[in-house]
Design an enzyme around this catalytic site. Structure first.
Site, short mmCIF file in Angstrom:
data_model
loop_
_atom_site.label_atom_id
_atom_site.label_comp_id
_atom_site.label_asym_id
_atom_site.label_seq_id
_atom_site.Cartn_x
_atom_site.Cartn_y
_atom_site.Cartn_z
N SER A 132 -11.06 -1.45 -2.40
CA SER A 132 -10.98 -2.67 -3.21
C SER A 132 -12.28 -2.96 -3.94
CB SER A 132 -10.66 -3.88 -2.30
OG SER A 132 -9.49 -3.66 -1.59
N SER A 164 -13.94 -3.79 5.49
CA SER A 164 -13.96 -4.14 6.92
C SER A 164 -14.82 -3.14 7.68
CB SER A 164 -12.55 -4.11 7.51
OG SER A 164 -11.69 -4.90 6.76
N GLU A 247 -1.94 4.01 6.40
CA GLU A 247 -2.40 2.66 6.75
C GLU A 247 -1.22 1.81 7.22
OE1 GLU A 247 -4.51 0.66 3.60
OE2 GLU A 247 -5.18 -0.94 4.94
N GLU A 364 2.97 -11.57 -2.48
CA GLU A 364 3.63 -11.45 -3.80
C GLU A 364 3.97 -9.99 -4.09
OE1 GLU A 364 0.95 -13.31 -3.19
OE2 GLU A 364 1.92 -15.27 -3.38
#
Ligand SMILES: Cc1cc2nc3c(=O)[nH]c(=O)nc-3n(C[C@H](O)[C@H](O)[C@H](O)COP(=O)(O)OP(=O)(O)OC[C@H]3O[C@@H](n4cnc5c(N)ncnc54)[C@H](O)[C@@H]3O)c2cc1C
Length: 395
Positions: A132, A164, A247, A364
């Protein structure tokens, strides 16, 4: 749909349970407990990973030739359920064993497999995921971190976010743009990054629960050898799909995210706050949880037939996020208004619940998957798909 374990699954569950009853650590600190420092958690997690390795439980779905158990996603789900039953939550080795390892096994060179896989299993190397960016989350292919070839090296510059465990990782799986002149999915290359390399700067981000579990990672002209490229130049999107599929599988198992039984116990201990509205809410949640179990059984049945339950996983993720939020809200309501002035497990759950609506694909995005694949609605317009990345308007 089959609601019970097959004889083979039951035997595997019994074996896993027996192992965990004998070897699960008596004490494993909660990663999200902000009273526990990161080093303590790394120490406990590493020791547990070594135990798993010594007994052949370090990686359920990796092929045997790479030190795994050679089993399928169904056994992974059973293993996750048994871990939860034994009181063990997410491991710090989730990115290594669940994401990076399977991707290296699928796309890596022999040298990469030799170098990286065994230290993951043995608990000697922690990994993080550098996908990201501030402008690329749901639309991951919009990532702008640049990789420029210089002889045998790549020079990488950019900013990653929400990483993370980046603060204690030794390596990262990294996506960077190697060719901006082609459409966004086509110009991405995948790298295995040494997090201790010069130019890698990890800055912690504090979340609203007070913890600092994820980070911004700045890459300032970091040199990465071409030998650390995973897959083909500009073939990074296909490699990333392997990571994201894994994942889903690694994160599976809703049981670790909430426990309806704990909520019932909590309600029993706070009977004075059990008014008609609260009882009504508990009953509604009970039906949701049972429905979720049926949905899960459908996913498991599909996996058992060797099919990939894509749309079902999206619907499950939506349902799980909603239930986790409702369970946490009700848990807080049962504690009464003074709960707001204290810390504790229900407060942690309440503050952690919003993240579940975002991590691993937002609500979403899951709704779009359900709309397209379950309801058969027209696909979302993807007008920028065929334009060269460098011609896309960017904020
Ligand atoms: C706890 C946690 C841990 C994480 N760990 C990592 C990690 O280790 N490594 C890593 O690389 N990333 C990590 N992430 C990042 C995560 O993958 C992204 O947050 C996620 O993909 C969403 O991206 P975003 O935050 O940029 O939101 P955006 O994509 O900017 O979305 C913002 C809002 O717009 C909505 N939206 C976006 N696109 C659409 C669309 N097409 N249609 C409808 N609505 C849309 C979203 O649903 C959301 O509500 C983590 C996130 C969390 C919460």
């Amino acid at each position: 749909m089959d609601l019970r374990d097959s004889p083979g699954e039951a035997a595997f569950r019994a074996e896993a349970r027996a192992f965990l009853e004998r070897h699960a650590p008596a004490e494993m600190p909660d990663y999200f407990d902000d009273q526990i420092d990161a080093e303590t958690f790394v120490r406990h997690s590493t020791a547990w990973q070594k135990t798993l390795y010594e007994h052949g439980w370090a990686a359920i779905t990796w092929p045997r030739e790479y030190g795994g158990r050679g089993l399928g996603p169904l056994e992974q789900i059973i293993w996750n359920q048994e871990l939860t039953r034994a009181g063990l939550g997410d491991s710090l080795f989730l990115v290594a064993i669940g994401l990076a390892g399977p991707t290296i096994i699928a796309h890596g060179t022999d040298e990469q497999k030799r170098r990286f896989l065994d230290p993951m299993l043995q608990g000697e190397a922690l990994w993080c995921q550098l996908f990201s960016e501030p402008g690329a989350g749901s639309d991951l292919a919009a990532l702008a971190t640049r990789a420029v070839r210089e002889g045998d090296d790549w020079v990488i510059t950019g900013q990653k976010t929400w990483c993370s465990g980046g603060h204690h990782a030794d390596f990262g799986i990294l996506l960077a743009r190697s060719d901006p002149s082609v459409p966004k999915h086509a110009g991405i290359t995948y790298f295995l990054l040494d997090m201790h390399a010069p130019g890698v700067e990890v800055r912690p981000m504090r979340d609203m629960a007070g913890g600092a579990h994820f980070n911004e990672v700045f890459l300032n002209e970091v040199r990465v050898q071409d030998a650390s490229r995973l897959g083909a130049v500009a073939g990074g999107w296909q490699v990333a799909m392997t990571t994201l599929m894994n994942e889903r599988m690694a994160m599976g198992g809703f049981e670790r995210l909430f426990s309806f039984e704990e909520l019932i116990e909590h309600a029993g201990a706070n009977r004075e706050r059990l008014d008609a509205a609260t009882r009504d809410e508990l009953a509604r949640l009970y039906t949701w949880v049972r429905t979720l179990e049926l949905l899960n059984a459908r996913v498991v049945t599909k996996l058992g037939r060797g099919e990939m339950p894509m749309a079902e996983s999206s619907v499950m993720k939506l349902a799980v996020a909603r239930i986790v939020t409702k369970v946490a809200e009700l848990g807080m309501r049962l504690l009464g208004p003074e709960a707001l002035g204290r810390r504790g497990p229900w407060q942690n759950r309440f503050l952690g619940a919003p993240a579940i609506h975002i991590a691993g694909g937002t609500d979403e995005i899951q709704k779009t998957v359900a709309a397209e694949r379950v309801l058969g609605l027209p696909r979302e317009p993807r007008a920028d798909r065929d334009l060269p990345f460098e011609q896309l308007p960017r904020s």
